[in-house]
Motif scaffolding. Structure first.
Motif, PDB file in Angstrom:
ATOM      1  N   UNK A 143      68.986 -68.554  58.993  1.00 16.79           N
ATOM      2  CA  UNK A 143      68.480 -69.631  58.457  1.00 16.79           C
ATOM      3  C   UNK A 143      68.933 -69.665  57.012  1.00 16.79           C
ATOM      4  N   UNK A 144      69.231 -70.719  56.672  1.00 17.58           N
ATOM      5  CA  UNK A 144      69.868 -71.071  54.994  1.00 17.58           C
ATOM      6  C   UNK A 144      68.784 -72.172  54.485  1.00 17.58           C
ATOM      7  N   UNK A 145      68.550 -71.828  53.398  1.00 17.49           N
ATOM      8  CA  UNK A 145      67.504 -72.650  52.892  1.00 17.49           C
ATOM      9  C   UNK A 145      67.924 -72.825  51.358  1.00 17.49           C
ATOM     10  N   UNK A 146      67.811 -74.123  50.661  1.00 20.64           N
ATOM     11  CA  UNK A 146      67.771 -74.421  49.176  1.00 20.64           C
ATOM     12  C   UNK A 146      66.763 -75.175  48.844  1.00 20.64           C
ATOM     13  N   UNK A 147      65.927 -74.632  47.622  1.00 16.34           N
ATOM     14  CA  UNK A 147      64.964 -75.237  47.285  1.00 16.34           C
ATOM     15  C   UNK A 147      64.942 -75.186  45.796  1.00 16.34           C
ATOM     16  N   UNK A 148      64.048 -76.278  45.158  1.00 19.83           N
ATOM     17  CA  UNK A 148      63.745 -76.210  43.777  1.00 19.83           C
ATOM     18  C   UNK A 148      62.580 -77.020  43.236  1.00 19.83           C
ATOM     19  N   UNK A 149      62.494 -77.173  42.176  1.00 17.72           N
ATOM     20  CA  UNK A 149      61.248 -77.757  41.633  1.00 17.72           C
ATOM     21  C   UNK A 149      61.164 -77.994  40.098  1.00 17.72           C
ATOM     22  N   UNK A 150      60.151 -78.926  39.639  1.00 18.10           N
ATOM     23  CA  UNK A 150      59.957 -78.982  38.327  1.00 18.10           C
ATOM     24  C   UNK A 150      58.350 -78.973  38.163  1.00 18.10           C
ATOM     25  N   UNK A 151      58.094 -78.362  36.921  1.00 16.77           N
ATOM     26  CA  UNK A 151      56.555 -78.485  36.681  1.00 16.77           C
ATOM     27  C   UNK A 151      56.134 -79.142  35.258  1.00 16.77           C
ATOM     28  N   UNK A 152      55.325 -80.023  34.979  1.00 16.43           N
ATOM     29  CA  UNK A 152      55.123 -80.748  33.808  1.00 16.43           C
ATOM     30  C   UNK A 152      53.654 -80.683  33.532  1.00 16.43           C
ATOM     31  N   UNK A 153      53.337 -80.922  32.269  1.00 11.19           N
ATOM     32  CA  UNK A 153      52.199 -81.148  31.631  1.00 11.19           C
ATOM     33  C   UNK A 153      51.948 -82.502  31.499  1.00 11.19           C
ATOM     34  N   UNK A 154      50.872 -83.295  32.301  1.00 12.41           N
ATOM     35  CA  UNK A 154      50.641 -84.609  32.147  1.00 12.41           C
ATOM     36  C   UNK A 154      49.771 -85.370  31.092  1.00 12.41           C
ATOM     37  N   UNK A 155      48.472 -84.815  31.093  1.00  9.95           N
ATOM     38  CA  UNK A 155      47.571 -85.285  30.022  1.00  9.95           C
ATOM     39  C   UNK A 155      46.609 -84.234  29.917  1.00  9.95           C
ATOM     40  N   UNK A 156      45.633 -84.534  29.070  1.00 14.24           N
ATOM     41  CA  UNK A 156      44.645 -83.477  28.492  1.00 14.24           C
ATOM     42  C   UNK A 156      43.235 -84.110  29.220  1.00 14.24           C
ATOM     43  N   UNK A 157      42.615 -83.022  29.821  1.00 14.18           N
ATOM     44  CA  UNK A 157      41.133 -83.042  30.286  1.00 14.18           C
ATOM     45  C   UNK A 157      40.421 -82.514  29.461  1.00 14.18           C
ATOM     46  N   UNK A 158      38.980 -82.366  29.627  1.00 14.66           N
ATOM     47  CA  UNK A 158      38.214 -81.519  28.980  1.00 14.66           C
ATOM     48  C   UNK A 158      38.461 -79.676  28.951  1.00 14.66           C
TER      49      UNK A 158
END
Length: 651
Positions: free
Chosen positions: A233-248
């Protein structure tokens, strides 16, 4: 016990009767063929028949010789202040030797076998033309299967941060190679050609007579059974993480990612196996296949309040051979008080059949199968049928398998009682549909009998069981005995499991060192499944606490650390189980509980390295056996006491 010991099948010219190969009234099967043979045995369901059965449990080995070697290298390096490189390489090699009872086979007699008395005084029974003999090849020794497998796993990953987002990407490759070398198997057809014949001129039998224990088995009756499998099995993956808006409770976070995976399988067997000429081997051809899987996924965390967090996740997978599937998950964490957390989750799951499920070669084994067809044909009725025949059953692949789909939920609490003591309790439920497995063999004969009963009542032609279960078939001889069966992997039903997991952990610091204690208790509340009965899906009883489904498992750990030294102890308890079988006094048979002990020592040396040594199954516990003298390999340790040493170096 198996009828494939030394038993004659008289064939079409002898009424298909089973009989012992000898007629001496003062001898039993053990006297003639050895201690592992039982009989002569009669059969109330087949009046007048006798057989020499074989107790294969006396010849099978409980232990498997095993040798394991593995190496793991893990490397991390900061390419810059914002980017980290991770590289990992893992290799493991396992070598096992599994010894099974001698192969059960069948010898066909193209010519009639005459009755005569051997030089040792054994009176051999005559066999009409077209007869055969169920023959346990103990003369060729046990079956020995040597298996060597190698696992390779490589990973290269980058993790980085920017002012706007964090990111990660990785490439992984894993490969699994296995080679199986088997000896002591029967070459189908060769034994028929090797059987001798009566010489009218010398008035004696010349050549090999399998009825006679003193007639030497000629070379060429057995063969090897070899197989090779490679999957990768050959696998390529990736991702991005963000902060969107403020809550309490803080910032809402979003992670999005994607992956691409290629899977390949190449399974091959030797030419004789591929031609179906090895009895007890892999049978049939090997197989090969490949697929690719594309996926996108996301996860969002909503800190609604300082003490309340909502998490939503979802994943979409696109299989080249199954199409797409979408699976969401929702979870909540709520701190009622600072040390007390309540958590809950719900989600769905999906498991596609593996390439092995879809392409693997056929396996063959002998099994006792209820002969519902004979009961129906003899007017005994289908319900309560107790005629059983020991026959070879072939279990093959099914290219039309569907996926397994599941739904789960969890509700639990985590309580930090003190700084040094905490506990958690979780109630969980898992329901799975489309479980992949093979049908109960007797279900196939029952369904066929009920199909006959239904169409006979309607005056219609009898259909084959394959109209209900595609890929299955049943063979009978002229006397109604079962002679062979084909079974296949199928999506056969659903299962529902419910349980409670409880954990306790504590740490004590003393002048003599630190102590870390842990206790985990898993309790099954419910374990039901569905299985076809007469072609109709039927929900089972609650199997929890019964054979192979212990109610309780307990794991206790104790770790003592002082300076550079660490002493570790672990105890694993598996609860007793009840069965529907009864003892001679009518009471329920109980499978005993067992406790496995593990002990190890680690010394942390001054150069970022450590050495460890330990012993598993310290008291050398045997598996716990059922009323038939068998055990579940998935529940118990079958290796016994084993010793190990490891070395770890960090750079």
């Amino acid at each position: 016990m198996s009828q494939t010991g030394r038993t004659l099948d008289m064939g079409p010219n002898g009424g298909w009767e089973y009989q012992t190969p000898f007629t001496n009234a003062g001898l039993d099967c053990a006297d003639v063929y050895g201690d592992n043979f039982i009989g002569p045995l009669g059969d109330s369901k087949y009046a007048g028949e006798t057989s020499c059965a074989y107790d294969y449990t006396k010849a099978a080995y409980l232990d498997v010789d095993q040798e394991r070697t593995s190496t793991l290298i893990n490397y991390t390096y900061n390419l810059s202040d914002d980017i980290e490189l991770t590289a990992r390489a893992y290799w493991a090699s396992n070598k096992t030797t599994d010894i099974s009872a001698p192969i059960p086979g069948k010898i066909k007699f193209t010519d009639a076998m005459p009755a005569y008395t051997t030089a040792e005084g054994l009176d051999l029974r005559a066999v009409p033309e077209g007869g055969s003999m169920k023959y346990r090849f103990d003369t060729a020794g046990n079956r020995v299967r040597e298996t060597t497998d190698n696992i390779y796993d490589f990973l290269l990953a980058l993790d980085g941060i920017t002012d706007s987002f964090d990111w990660n990407t990785s490439v992984s490759y894993n490969k699994y190679d296995v080679f199986k070398w088997g000896t002591g198997y029967q070459l189908i057809g060769a034994t028929t050609d090797l059987v001798g014949a009566w010489n009218e001129d010398t008035n004696s039998f010349e050549g090999w007579d399998p009825r006679d224990p003193n007639s030497e088995t000629p070379a060429g009756a057995t063969a090897n059974s070899d197989a090779r499998l490679t999957s990768s099995a050959l696998e390529i993956d990736g991702g991005l993480s963000f902060e969107l808006f403020e809550l309490a409770g803080g910032s809402t976070g979003l992670y999005v990612g994607a992956s691409y995976r290629e899977e390949k399988l190449d399974s091959q067997v030797d030419a004789l196996d591929e031609a179906g000429l090895i009895d007890g081997g892999s049978g049939g051809a090997g197989g090969s296949g490949e697929r690719d899987v594309k996926a996108v996924f996301m996860e969002m965390a909503f800190p609604v309040l300082d003490n309340l967090e909502l998490n939503i996740a979802a994943r979409y997978d696109e299989y080249s051979d199954f199409g797409g599937t979408f699976n969401p998950q929702v979870s909540v964490r709520y701190n009622v008080l600072e040390p007390l957390l309540i958590r809950a989750s719900w989600g769905t799951g999906f498991r596609a059949p593996t390439l092995e499920d879809l392409n693997q070669s056929t396996s063959v084994g002998y099994s006792n199968v209820t002969n519902y067809l004979k009961c129906y044909q003899d007017g005994l009725g289908i319900d309560g049928c107790d005629i059983k025949d020991n026959i070879p059953v072939s279990i093959g692949r099914n290219e039309n398998l569907g996926p397994e789909e599941s739904e789960s939920y969890n509700l639990g609490i985590v309580w930090d009682i003190t700084d040094n003591f905490n506990m958690s309790v979780d109630y969980w439920s898992l329901e799975t549909e489309g479980l992949i497995g093979s049908l109960n063999n007797s279900e196939i004969t029952q369904t066929q009998a009920e199909l006959w009963q239904m169409t006979d009542a309607a005056g219609q032609p009898r259909p084959d069981v394959s109209v209900i279960y595609p890929g299955t078939s049943i063979s009978q001889n002229g006397a109604g005995k079962l002679t062979a069966m084909d079974n296949v992997l199928q999506n056969i039903g659903l299962s529902e499991r419910q349980g409670v997991d409880t954990k306790f952990a504590s740490t004590f610091e003393t002048e003599m060192g630190d102590f870390k204690l842990g206790l985990a208790w898993s309790h099954y509340i419910k374990y039901t499944d569905s299985s076809p009965e007469g072609g109709v899906q039927t929900i089972s009883r609650n199997w929890s606490g019964t054979e192979d489904y212990p109610d309780d498992r307990v794991n206790f750990t104790a770790n003592y650390l002082v300076g550079d030294h660490s002493l570790f102890y672990q105890a694993d308890y598996i609860d007793h189980q009840s069965t529907t079988d009864e003892n001679e006094d009518g009471s329920s048979y109980q499978i005993d509980s067992v406790v496995y002990h593990t002990l190890s020592y680690t010394y942390n040396m001054p150069w970022n390295n450590s050495v460890s040594a330990g012993v598993n199954n310290l008291t050398d516990e045997d598996p716990r056996f059922d009323i038939s003298g068998e055990y579940d390999r998935g529940t118990y340790d079958i290796i016994g006491r084993s010793y190990w040493v490891s070395f770890t170096q960090a750079f």
